[in-house]
Write an enzyme that holds these catalytic residues in place. Structure first.
Site, PDB file in Angstrom:
ATOM      1  N   VAL A 290       0.818  -1.219   0.000  1.00 47.83           N
ATOM      2  CA  VAL A 290       0.000   0.000   0.000  1.00 47.83           C
ATOM      3  C   VAL A 290       0.853   1.271   0.000  1.00 47.83           C
ATOM      4  CG1 VAL A 290      -2.066  -1.027   1.030  1.00 47.83           C
ATOM      5  CG2 VAL A 290      -0.283  -0.063   2.528  1.00 47.83           C
TER       6      VAL A 290
ATOM      7  N   TYR B  77       3.525   3.133  17.245  1.00 45.03           N
ATOM      8  CA  TYR B  77       2.233   2.629  16.785  1.00 45.03           C
ATOM      9  C   TYR B  77       1.128   3.637  17.079  1.00 45.03           C
ATOM     10  CZ  TYR B  77      -1.685  -0.649  16.291  1.00 45.03           C
ATOM     11  OH  TYR B  77      -2.852  -1.269  15.912  1.00 45.03           O
TER      12      TYR B  77
ATOM     13  N   THR C  14      -6.995 -11.520  16.152  1.00 46.54           N
ATOM     14  CA  THR C  14      -6.406 -11.638  14.815  1.00 46.54           C
ATOM     15  C   THR C  14      -4.938 -12.043  14.962  1.00 46.54           C
ATOM     16  OG1 THR C  14      -5.454  -9.417  14.715  1.00 46.54           O
ATOM     17  CG2 THR C  14      -7.807  -9.646  14.122  1.00 46.54           C
TER      18      THR C  14
HETATM   19  C1  LIG Z   1       7.467 -10.485  20.337  1.00 46.74           C
HETATM   20  C2  LIG Z   1       7.067  -9.064  20.724  1.00 46.74           C
HETATM   21  C3  LIG Z   1       6.126  -8.543  19.684  1.00 46.74           C
HETATM   22  C4  LIG Z   1       5.580  -7.212  20.154  1.00 46.74           C
HETATM   23  C5  LIG Z   1       4.760  -6.669  19.044  1.00 46.74           C
HETATM   24  C6  LIG Z   1       3.704  -5.783  19.634  1.00 46.74           C
HETATM   25  C7  LIG Z   1       2.606  -5.781  18.653  1.00 46.74           C
HETATM   26  C8  LIG Z   1       1.416  -5.074  19.241  1.00 46.74           C
HETATM   27  C9  LIG Z   1       0.223  -5.637  18.543  1.00 46.74           C
HETATM   28  C10 LIG Z   1      -0.858  -4.629  18.560  1.00 46.74           C
HETATM   29  C11 LIG Z   1      -1.955  -5.157  17.688  1.00 46.74           C
HETATM   30  C12 LIG Z   1      -2.936  -4.115  17.527  1.00 46.74           C
HETATM   31  C13 LIG Z   1      -3.607  -3.931  18.862  1.00 46.74           C
HETATM   32  C14 LIG Z   1      -4.181  -2.580  18.960  1.00 46.74           C
HETATM   33  O1  LIG Z   1      -4.111  -1.763  18.071  1.00 46.74           O
HETATM   34  C15 LIG Z   1      -4.812  -2.272  20.256  1.00 46.74           C
HETATM   35  C16 LIG Z   1      -3.675  -2.143  21.213  1.00 46.74           C
HETATM   36  O2  LIG Z   1      -2.893  -1.243  21.128  1.00 46.74           O
HETATM   37  S1  LIG Z   1      -3.512  -3.424  22.324  1.00 46.74           S
HETATM   38  C17 LIG Z   1      -2.128  -2.892  23.267  1.00 46.74           C
HETATM   39  C18 LIG Z   1      -0.962  -3.691  22.860  1.00 46.74           C
HETATM   40  N1  LIG Z   1       0.002  -3.526  23.901  1.00 46.74           N
HETATM   41  C19 LIG Z   1       1.216  -3.278  23.625  1.00 46.74           C
HETATM   42  O3  LIG Z   1       1.516  -3.129  22.468  1.00 46.74           O
HETATM   43  C20 LIG Z   1       2.161  -3.171  24.775  1.00 46.74           C
HETATM   44  C21 LIG Z   1       3.504  -3.106  24.187  1.00 46.74           C
HETATM   45  N2  LIG Z   1       4.525  -3.037  25.197  1.00 46.74           N
HETATM   46  C22 LIG Z   1       5.306  -4.118  25.425  1.00 46.74           C
HETATM   47  O4  LIG Z   1       5.149  -5.173  24.872  1.00 46.74           O
HETATM   48  C23 LIG Z   1       6.407  -3.875  26.413  1.00 46.74           C
HETATM   49  O5  LIG Z   1       6.053  -2.741  27.197  1.00 46.74           O
HETATM   50  C24 LIG Z   1       7.739  -3.562  25.738  1.00 46.74           C
HETATM   51  C25 LIG Z   1       8.150  -4.711  24.814  1.00 46.74           C
HETATM   52  C26 LIG Z   1       7.634  -2.291  24.950  1.00 46.74           C
HETATM   53  C27 LIG Z   1       8.786  -3.334  26.816  1.00 46.74           C
HETATM   54  O6  LIG Z   1       8.901  -4.551  27.567  1.00 46.74           O
HETATM   55  P1  LIG Z   1      10.360  -4.924  28.073  1.00 46.74           P
HETATM   56  O7  LIG Z   1      11.349  -4.755  26.990  1.00 46.74           O
HETATM   57  O8  LIG Z   1      10.269  -6.271  28.713  1.00 46.74           O
HETATM   58  O9  LIG Z   1      10.535  -3.788  29.129  1.00 46.74           O
HETATM   59  P2  LIG Z   1      11.279  -3.906  30.487  1.00 46.74           P
HETATM   60  O10 LIG Z   1      12.602  -4.620  30.288  1.00 46.74           O
HETATM   61  O11 LIG Z   1      11.296  -2.542  31.064  1.00 46.74           O
HETATM   62  O12 LIG Z   1      10.273  -4.865  31.339  1.00 46.74           O
HETATM   63  C28 LIG Z   1      10.307  -4.844  32.727  1.00 46.74           C
HETATM   64  C29 LIG Z   1       9.226  -5.734  33.197  1.00 46.74           C
HETATM   65  O13 LIG Z   1       7.951  -5.161  32.986  1.00 46.74           O
HETATM   66  C30 LIG Z   1       7.187  -5.997  32.104  1.00 46.74           C
HETATM   67  N3  LIG Z   1       6.480  -5.157  31.141  1.00 46.74           N
HETATM   68  C31 LIG Z   1       7.047  -4.323  30.269  1.00 46.74           C
HETATM   69  N4  LIG Z   1       6.083  -3.726  29.550  1.00 46.74           N
HETATM   70  C32 LIG Z   1       4.902  -4.209  29.983  1.00 46.74           C
HETATM   71  C33 LIG Z   1       3.539  -3.984  29.605  1.00 46.74           C
HETATM   72  N5  LIG Z   1       3.243  -3.099  28.657  1.00 46.74           N
HETATM   73  N6  LIG Z   1       2.565  -4.645  30.247  1.00 46.74           N
HETATM   74  C34 LIG Z   1       2.894  -5.528  31.222  1.00 46.74           C
HETATM   75  N7  LIG Z   1       4.159  -5.808  31.626  1.00 46.74           N
HETATM   76  C35 LIG Z   1       5.139  -5.130  30.998  1.00 46.74           C
HETATM   77  C36 LIG Z   1       8.208  -6.859  31.390  1.00 46.74           C
HETATM   78  O14 LIG Z   1       7.582  -8.064  30.956  1.00 46.74           O
HETATM   79  C37 LIG Z   1       9.201  -7.082  32.476  1.00 46.74           C
HETATM   80  O15 LIG Z   1       8.630  -7.998  33.389  1.00 46.74           O
HETATM   81  P3  LIG Z   1       9.482  -9.276  33.834  1.00 46.74           P
HETATM   82  O16 LIG Z   1       8.642  -9.956  34.862  1.00 46.74           O
HETATM   83  O17 LIG Z   1      10.802  -8.678  34.357  1.00 46.74           O
HETATM   84  O18 LIG Z   1       9.671 -10.075  32.574  1.00 46.74           O
HETATM   85  N1  NAI Z   2      -6.189  -6.852  16.007  1.00 42.68           N
HETATM   86  C1  NAI Z   2      -6.436  -5.862  16.818  1.00 42.68           C
HETATM   87  O1  NAI Z   2      -6.736  -6.029  18.004  1.00 42.68           O
HETATM   88  C2  NAI Z   2      -6.360  -4.468  16.316  1.00 42.68           C
HETATM   89  C3  NAI Z   2      -5.910  -4.149  15.032  1.00 42.68           C
HETATM   90  N2  NAI Z   2      -5.876  -2.833  14.648  1.00 42.68           N
HETATM   91  C4  NAI Z   2      -5.459  -2.468  13.304  1.00 42.68           C
HETATM   92  O2  NAI Z   2      -6.278  -3.162  12.363  1.00 42.68           O
HETATM   93  C5  NAI Z   2      -5.567  -3.369  11.166  1.00 42.68           C
HETATM   94  C6  NAI Z   2      -5.629  -4.843  10.810  1.00 42.68           C
HETATM   95  O3  NAI Z   2      -5.007  -5.527  11.870  1.00 42.68           O
HETATM   96  P1  NAI Z   2      -5.154  -7.112  12.038  1.00 42.68           P
HETATM   97  O4  NAI Z   2      -6.234  -7.595  11.138  1.00 42.68           O
HETATM   98  O5  NAI Z   2      -5.209  -7.377  13.478  1.00 42.68           O
HETATM   99  O6  NAI Z   2      -3.731  -7.553  11.501  1.00 42.68           O
HETATM  100  P2  NAI Z   2      -3.273  -8.717  10.522  1.00 42.68           P
HETATM  101  O7  NAI Z   2      -1.790  -8.748  10.670  1.00 42.68           O
HETATM  102  O8  NAI Z   2      -4.087  -9.934  10.732  1.00 42.68           O
HETATM  103  O9  NAI Z   2      -3.652  -8.122   9.059  1.00 42.68           O
HETATM  104  C7  NAI Z   2      -2.958  -7.012   8.562  1.00 42.68           C
HETATM  105  C8  NAI Z   2      -2.792  -7.220   7.070  1.00 42.68           C
HETATM  106  O10 NAI Z   2      -2.132  -6.078   6.552  1.00 42.68           O
HETATM  107  C9  NAI Z   2      -1.196  -6.528   5.592  1.00 42.68           C
HETATM  108  N3  NAI Z   2      -0.146  -5.522   5.376  1.00 42.68           N
HETATM  109  C10 NAI Z   2       0.836  -5.154   6.228  1.00 42.68           C
HETATM  110  N4  NAI Z   2       1.633  -4.250   5.637  1.00 42.68           N
HETATM  111  C11 NAI Z   2       1.156  -4.061   4.374  1.00 42.68           C
HETATM  112  C12 NAI Z   2       1.549  -3.265   3.274  1.00 42.68           C
HETATM  113  N5  NAI Z   2       2.625  -2.474   3.330  1.00 42.68           N
HETATM  114  N6  NAI Z   2       0.800  -3.319   2.140  1.00 42.68           N
HETATM  115  C13 NAI Z   2      -0.293  -4.123   2.058  1.00 42.68           C
HETATM  116  N7  NAI Z   2      -0.723  -4.907   3.073  1.00 42.68           N
HETATM  117  C14 NAI Z   2       0.012  -4.865   4.217  1.00 42.68           C
HETATM  118  C15 NAI Z   2      -0.642  -7.823   6.173  1.00 42.68           C
HETATM  119  O11 NAI Z   2      -0.047  -8.611   5.149  1.00 42.68           O
HETATM  120  C16 NAI Z   2      -1.914  -8.449   6.750  1.00 42.68           C
HETATM  121  O12 NAI Z   2      -2.550  -9.268   5.806  1.00 42.68           O
HETATM  122  C17 NAI Z   2      -4.142  -2.860  11.432  1.00 42.68           C
HETATM  123  O13 NAI Z   2      -4.029  -1.551  10.892  1.00 42.68           O
HETATM  124  C18 NAI Z   2      -4.044  -2.802  12.951  1.00 42.68           C
HETATM  125  O14 NAI Z   2      -3.149  -1.799  13.378  1.00 42.68           O
HETATM  126  C19 NAI Z   2      -6.268  -1.810  15.475  1.00 42.68           C
HETATM  127  C20 NAI Z   2      -6.706  -2.091  16.733  1.00 42.68           C
HETATM  128  C21 NAI Z   2      -6.791  -3.428  17.235  1.00 42.68           C
END
Ligand SMILES: CCCCCCCCCCCCCC(=O)CC(=O)SCCNC(=O)CCNC(=O)[C@H](O)C(C)(C)COP(=O)(O)OP(=O)(O)OC[C@H]1O[C@@H](n2cnc3c(N)ncnc32)[C@H](O)[C@@H]1OP(=O)(O)O
Ligand code: NAI
Length: 255
Positions: A59, A162, A197
């Site tokens: 995209v 994000y 998802t």
């Molecule tokens: C393999 C990792 C992949 C990560 C990809 C994240 C993708 C997010 C997907 C979102 C999909 C769309 C969802 C959406 O749009 C709606 C949302 O936003 S849902 C909210 C999603 N939440 C997050 O994204 C939180 C992200 N934060 C984290 O994962 C961590 O905070 C982070 C990795 C940034 C930092 O952790 P770390 O490096 O371990 O930090 P520390 O070394 O300082 O950790 C100390 C300690 O505290 C624990 N911890 C850290 N952050 C968190 C947290 N957010 N919640 C709970 N606990 C946390 C950490 O595990 C350590 O604990 P230990 O017991 O010492 O292991």
């Molecule tokens: N799953 C959740 O809880 C939430 C998801 N979202 C948002 O919803 C949207 C869809 O997320 P999901 O369905 O959960 O993820 P998903 O990972 O299942 O689907 C995302 C799709 O986007 C495609 N994609 C990624 N980069 C692309 C690019 N450059 N060009 C074309 N396609 C691309 C991937 O190949 C994948 O098929 C995302 O924007 C995400 O940030 C927002 C809030 C919560």
């Protein structure tokens, strides 16, 4: 009912986008899945039948999106609805003291490029094809639905990149709706909470578990078709324009 509606779904090969394609087809419409060549797009399109096409698309690429639009016009003759679901996520603290590590600038830019620029690119290029439609009684020619996230408003620890990208999508919804109003094209954004998802499943188990328990009601992850239901509602309601709608079970994320 989406009978006869032709849609183009960015990120339509997985998760929320795939659920949207499936609902469009169930309701009598047709769809072009715009997703990465490495995605399941071809497989999903073949499973869903003749009313679904797969256009291998990054995209963020002008050429790819233009090719997808040309395919849509050639095969379906028109475009009525664009749904931008393509998006990626990552998590890192802006400075992790435990690890003495600053957030990667390249990672920050990558998230903005796909989530903001990808969404904007699809909108800026698809508006011309939407504008070719005969207006309806209201003067409407098309509908665009974008995907933000509740992270735009309640960004958690580690979500600066994000959340910034999703807040940008929220921020551009109204000005783009204003830009395209003269053409009869409506623009809305959905800000989902937690949905079941593959992207959500990429979260560390601890974070998934912690968040899942947080949703007041229903206390569960959303089903992707519940997102698609809201897309259909936006398409079918002429008064929905220029707004971001949270879809989150009253979840307000903690730090
Ligand atoms: C393999 C990792 C992949 C990560 C990809 C994240 C993708 C997010 C997907 C979102 C999909 C769309 C969802 C959406 O749009 C709606 C949302 O936003 S849902 C909210 C999603 N939440 C997050 O994204 C939180 C992200 N934060 C984290 O994962 C961590 O905070 C982070 C990795 C940034 C930092 O952790 P770390 O490096 O371990 O930090 P520390 O070394 O300082 O950790 C100390 C300690 O505290 C624990 N911890 C850290 N952050 C968190 C947290 N957010 N919640 C709970 N606990 C946390 C950490 O595990 C350590 O604990 P230990 O017991 O010492 O292991
Ligand atoms: N799953 C959740 O809880 C939430 C998801 N979202 C948002 O919803 C949207 C869809 O997320 P999901 O369905 O959960 O993820 P998903 O990972 O299942 O689907 C995302 C799709 O986007 C495609 N994609 C990624 N980069 C692309 C690019 N450059 N060009 C074309 N396609 C691309 C991937 O190949 C994948 O098929 C995302 O924007 C995400 O940030 C927002 C809030 C919560």
């Amino acid at each position: 009912m989406l009978k006869g509606v032709v849609s183009m779904v960015g990120g339509g090969a997985s998760g929320l986008g795939r659920a949207t394609v499936e609902r469009v087809i169930r309701e009598g419409g047709r769809a072009v899945i715009c997703d990465l060549p490495t995605s399941q797009g071809a497989k999903v399109a073949s499973e869903l039948g003749d009313h679904v096409l797969f256009a291998p698309t990054d995209v963020t690429s002008t050429a790819d999106v233009e090719e997808a639009l040309a395919l849509c016009k050639e095969e379906f003759g028109r475009l009525d609805v664009v749904v931008n679901c393509a998006g990626i996520s990552m998590a890192a603290k802006v400075f992790n003291h435990n690890k003495k590590l600053s957030h990667s600038l390249d990672d920050f830019k990558r998230i903005q490029t796909v989530n903001i620029c990808g969404t904007f690119n699809v909108i800026r290029l698809s508006a011309a094809l939407l504008a070719e439609n005969e207006p309806d009684a209201d003067g409407q020619r098309g509908v665009i639905v974008n995907t933000a996230s509740i992270a735009a408003f309640d960004g958690r620890i580690g979500q600066a990149a994000y959340a910034a990208s999703k807040a940008a999508i929220v921020g551009m919804t109204l000005p783009i709706a204003r830009d395209l109003s003269i053409l009869g094209i409506r623009v809305c954004t959905i800000a989902p909470g937690l949905f079941n998802t593959p992207l959500m499943m990429s979260l560390p188990e601890k974070v998934q578990h912690f968040l899942g328990k947080m949703t007041p009601f229903p206390g569960r992850l959303g089903h992707p078709d519940e997102f698609a239901m809201l897309v259909q509602t936006i398409i079918n309601n002429p008064m929905m324009n220029g707004e971001t709608i949270r879809l989150d079970g009253a979840l307000r994320m903690m730090p």
